[in-house]
Design a protein around this motif. Sequence first.
Motif, PDB file in Angstrom:
ATOM      1  N   LEU A  43       0.828  -1.204   0.000  1.00  0.00           N
ATOM      2  CA  LEU A  43       0.000   0.000   0.000  1.00  0.00           C
ATOM      3  C   LEU A  43       0.864   1.255   0.000  1.00  0.00           C
ATOM      4  N   ARG A  44       1.905   1.254   0.821  1.00  0.00           N
ATOM      5  CA  ARG A  44       2.795   2.418   0.880  1.00  0.00           C
ATOM      6  C   ARG A  44       3.525   2.613  -0.450  1.00  0.00           C
ATOM      7  N   ALA A  45       3.958   1.537  -1.080  1.00  0.00           N
ATOM      8  CA  ALA A  45       4.648   1.654  -2.375  1.00  0.00           C
ATOM      9  C   ALA A  45       3.733   2.270  -3.424  1.00  0.00           C
ATOM     10  N   THR A  46       2.475   1.857  -3.436  1.00  0.00           N
ATOM     11  CA  THR A  46       1.512   2.421  -4.385  1.00  0.00           C
ATOM     12  C   THR A  46       1.288   3.902  -4.099  1.00  0.00           C
ATOM     13  N   ALA A  47       1.079   4.247  -2.831  1.00  0.00           N
ATOM     14  CA  ALA A  47       0.843   5.648  -2.456  1.00  0.00           C
ATOM     15  C   ALA A  47       2.056   6.521  -2.789  1.00  0.00           C
ATOM     16  N   GLU A  48       3.254   6.026  -2.519  1.00  0.00           N
ATOM     17  CA  GLU A  48       4.462   6.805  -2.818  1.00  0.00           C
ATOM     18  C   GLU A  48       4.650   6.980  -4.318  1.00  0.00           C
ATOM     19  N   SER A  49       4.314   5.964  -5.095  1.00  0.00           N
ATOM     20  CA  SER A  49       4.430   6.078  -6.545  1.00  0.00           C
ATOM     21  C   SER A  49       3.484   7.151  -7.080  1.00  0.00           C
ATOM     22  N   ILE A  50       2.245   7.147  -6.606  1.00  0.00           N
ATOM     23  CA  ILE A  50       1.282   8.165  -7.035  1.00  0.00           C
ATOM     24  C   ILE A  50       1.738   9.548  -6.594  1.00  0.00           C
ATOM     25  N   GLN A  51       2.192   9.653  -5.361  1.00  0.00           N
ATOM     26  CA  GLN A  51       2.672  10.942  -4.854  1.00  0.00           C
ATOM     27  C   GLN A  51       3.857  11.445  -5.688  1.00  0.00           C
ATOM     28  N   ASN A  52       4.782  10.569  -6.023  1.00  0.00           N
ATOM     29  CA  ASN A  52       5.943  10.972  -6.823  1.00  0.00           C
ATOM     30  C   ASN A  52       5.529  11.417  -8.222  1.00  0.00           C
TER      31      ASN A  52
END
Length: 173
Positions: A43-52
Amino acid sequence: MLIRSRPQRGFSMIELMIGLAVLAILISFAVPGMRTWLQNSQLRATAESIQNGLQLARSEAVRRNARVTFALSGVGWTVSATSVIQTGTTESAGKSEVAFSQTPLVLAGTVVFSGVGRTVPAADTTFDITNSAGGTCAAAGGKMRCLRVTVTAGGQIRMCDPAATAGTAAACS
């Protein structure tokens, strides 16, 4: 003449079986915690990818002084102006689901930044990242730490945890 036997070295079969049984018990306690940790990491990897991707779109809009679009589709995203600037995938593609919310709705999963870094039209946008296959979110009483990425009308991009205590840095307030 007296014959002395050498002391045995190594483990007996009983000692080996007891050791393996203890190891199996310890692993059975660790597996549920590891599963939750793995889901939270995805979940964190997905959120960080979208944020980036959103931060890239905003910075490119300011750098070019032109409109730049961030578009989320399926398991990836695209940042484009007149042509594609960069594409990316969510690291845990297929393991997370993203719910998109924007008022007024322009195009689902799309955020447009102006040359000064604000959203066009001026709208707050949220991306809620969950994983229904992994259980319920902590905000609903589950174990998963579902995340939210927000973009304000002014262009501020932030990742937060809807289950975090109000007043803390990670809270969505």
